[in-house]
Design a protein around this motif. Structure first.
Motif, PDB file in Angstrom:
ATOM      1  N   UNK A  24      10.785   3.476  14.158  1.00  0.00           N
ATOM      2  CA  UNK A  24       9.927   2.300  14.224  1.00  0.00           C
ATOM      3  C   UNK A  24       8.461   2.694  14.106  1.00  0.00           C
ATOM      4  N   UNK A  25       8.178   3.974  14.275  1.00  0.00           N
ATOM      5  CA  UNK A  25       6.819   4.474  14.190  1.00  0.00           C
ATOM      6  C   UNK A  25       6.374   4.696  12.749  1.00  0.00           C
ATOM      7  N   UNK A  26       7.324   4.859  11.815  1.00  0.00           N
ATOM      8  CA  UNK A  26       6.993   5.174  10.427  1.00  0.00           C
ATOM      9  C   UNK A  26       6.565   3.917   9.695  1.00  0.00           C
ATOM     10  N   UNK A  27       5.545   4.067   8.856  1.00  0.00           N
ATOM     11  CA  UNK A  27       5.091   2.959   8.019  1.00  0.00           C
ATOM     12  C   UNK A  27       5.797   3.046   6.670  1.00  0.00           C
ATOM     13  N   UNK A  28       6.017   1.901   6.031  1.00  0.00           N
ATOM     14  CA  UNK A  28       6.618   1.897   4.706  1.00  0.00           C
ATOM     15  C   UNK A  28       5.539   2.226   3.691  1.00  0.00           C
ATOM     16  N   UNK A  29       5.769   3.261   2.918  1.00  0.00           N
ATOM     17  CA  UNK A  29       4.811   3.703   1.902  1.00  0.00           C
ATOM     18  C   UNK A  29       5.428   3.510   0.522  1.00  0.00           C
ATOM     19  N   UNK A  30       4.583   3.339  -0.494  1.00  0.00           N
ATOM     20  CA  UNK A  30       5.084   3.311  -1.863  1.00  0.00           C
ATOM     21  C   UNK A  30       5.543   4.717  -2.214  1.00  0.00           C
ATOM     22  N   UNK A  31       6.535   4.820  -3.073  1.00  0.00           N
ATOM     23  CA  UNK A  31       7.038   6.154  -3.433  1.00  0.00           C
ATOM     24  C   UNK A  31       5.946   6.996  -4.111  1.00  0.00           C
ATOM     25  N   UNK A  32       6.078   8.289  -3.958  1.00  0.00           N
ATOM     26  CA  UNK A  32       5.124   9.194  -4.589  1.00  0.00           C
ATOM     27  C   UNK A  32       5.266   9.122  -6.103  1.00  0.00           C
ATOM     28  N   UNK A  35       8.514  10.635  -7.317  1.00  0.00           N
ATOM     29  CA  UNK A  35       9.664   9.783  -7.042  1.00  0.00           C
ATOM     30  C   UNK A  35       9.685   8.610  -8.010  1.00  0.00           C
ATOM     31  N   UNK A  36       8.517   8.024  -8.264  1.00  0.00           N
ATOM     32  CA  UNK A  36       8.441   6.932  -9.227  1.00  0.00           C
ATOM     33  C   UNK A  36       8.864   7.403 -10.616  1.00  0.00           C
ATOM     34  N   UNK A  37       8.417   8.598 -11.012  1.00  0.00           N
ATOM     35  CA  UNK A  37       8.788   9.147 -12.321  1.00  0.00           C
ATOM     36  C   UNK A  37      10.300   9.341 -12.405  1.00  0.00           C
ATOM     37  N   UNK A  38      10.914   9.818 -11.337  1.00  0.00           N
ATOM     38  CA  UNK A  38      12.364   9.999 -11.320  1.00  0.00           C
ATOM     39  C   UNK A  38      13.084   8.656 -11.444  1.00  0.00           C
ATOM     40  N   UNK A  39      12.580   7.649 -10.730  1.00  0.00           N
ATOM     41  CA  UNK A  39      13.193   6.321 -10.801  1.00  0.00           C
ATOM     42  C   UNK A  39      13.053   5.733 -12.205  1.00  0.00           C
ATOM     43  N   UNK A  40      11.859   5.881 -12.790  1.00  0.00           N
ATOM     44  CA  UNK A  40      11.642   5.379 -14.143  1.00  0.00           C
ATOM     45  C   UNK A  40      12.511   6.138 -15.145  1.00  0.00           C
TER      46      UNK A  40
END
Length: 143
Positions: A24-32, A35-40
Motif C-alpha cells: 500500500x506504500x508503493x505508488x503506481x508509476x508509468x512503465x520505464x 518496459x514500454x519498448x518491450x510492450x510495444x
C-alpha cells in the motif's frame, strides 16, 4: 538485560499499524522506457504474426496461378514463348479461337517482347485484361 533483549525477538512497529501492508506504500508509476519498448515490441510482433498469416492465406489462394517468372533479360526467348502459350491456354475466360489467336500472336518473331510482357504479369486478372486488349486490337486491324 531485559527479557525482551534476551529473547532476540525484536519487533518493529509501524506508525500505520500492524495491519498495513508494504504494497500500500508503493505508488503506481508509468512503465520505464525499456518496459514500454518491450510492450510495444510485443504488440508489433503480434501484428506481424497476423500479417504473415494473412499473406499465407493469400498465397494459398493464388497458388494455382502460374508462378512469376524470374528470368533475366538475356534469357531464352523460346522459354518466354512456351510460358506465354502455357499460361494463355489455361485462361478459363478464353475460347479456343481466342487462345489460337494469342498463340499465333506470340509465335511471331516481332512479338517476342509481347510474350515477355505477358509472362511478366503475375496477376491473372491483369493478364486476362491484357489479352482482351490485344484481341480487340487484332479484331480492329482485321476489319
Amino acid at each position: 538485560m531485559t527479557s525482551a533483549s534476551r529473547s532476540g525477538n525484536k519487533r518493529k512497529y509501524s506508525a500505520l499499524g500492524a495491519g498495513a501492508s508494504d504494497t500500500s506504500q508503493k505508488k503506481l508509476h508509468t512503465p520505464s522506457a525499456s518496459v514500454q519498448a518491450q510492450q510495444e515490441g510485443s504488440a508489433v510482433m503480434t501484428k506481424l504474426v497476423d500479417v504473415v498469416g494473412d499473406l499465407s492465406k493469400k498465397f494459398a489462394e493464388t497458388a494455382h496461378m502460374a508462378p512469376f517468372p524470374h528470368s533475366s533479360p538475356n534469357s531464352n526467348p523460346a522459354s518466354h514463348l512456351a510460358q506465354a502459350i502455357d499460361i494463355v491456354r489455361h485462361d478459363p475466360g478464353l475460347s479456343a479461337e481466342n487462345i489460337l489467336d494469342m498463340v499465333d500472336h506470340f509465335s511471331r518473331a516481332e512479338n517476342e517482347a509481347s510474350a515477355v510482357a505477358y509472362v511478366a504479369l503475375d496477376d491473372a486478372q491483369l493478364r486476362s485484361m491484357w489479352v482482351w486488349r490485344r484481341l480487340k486490337e487484332f479484331r480492329a486491324k482485321s476489319k
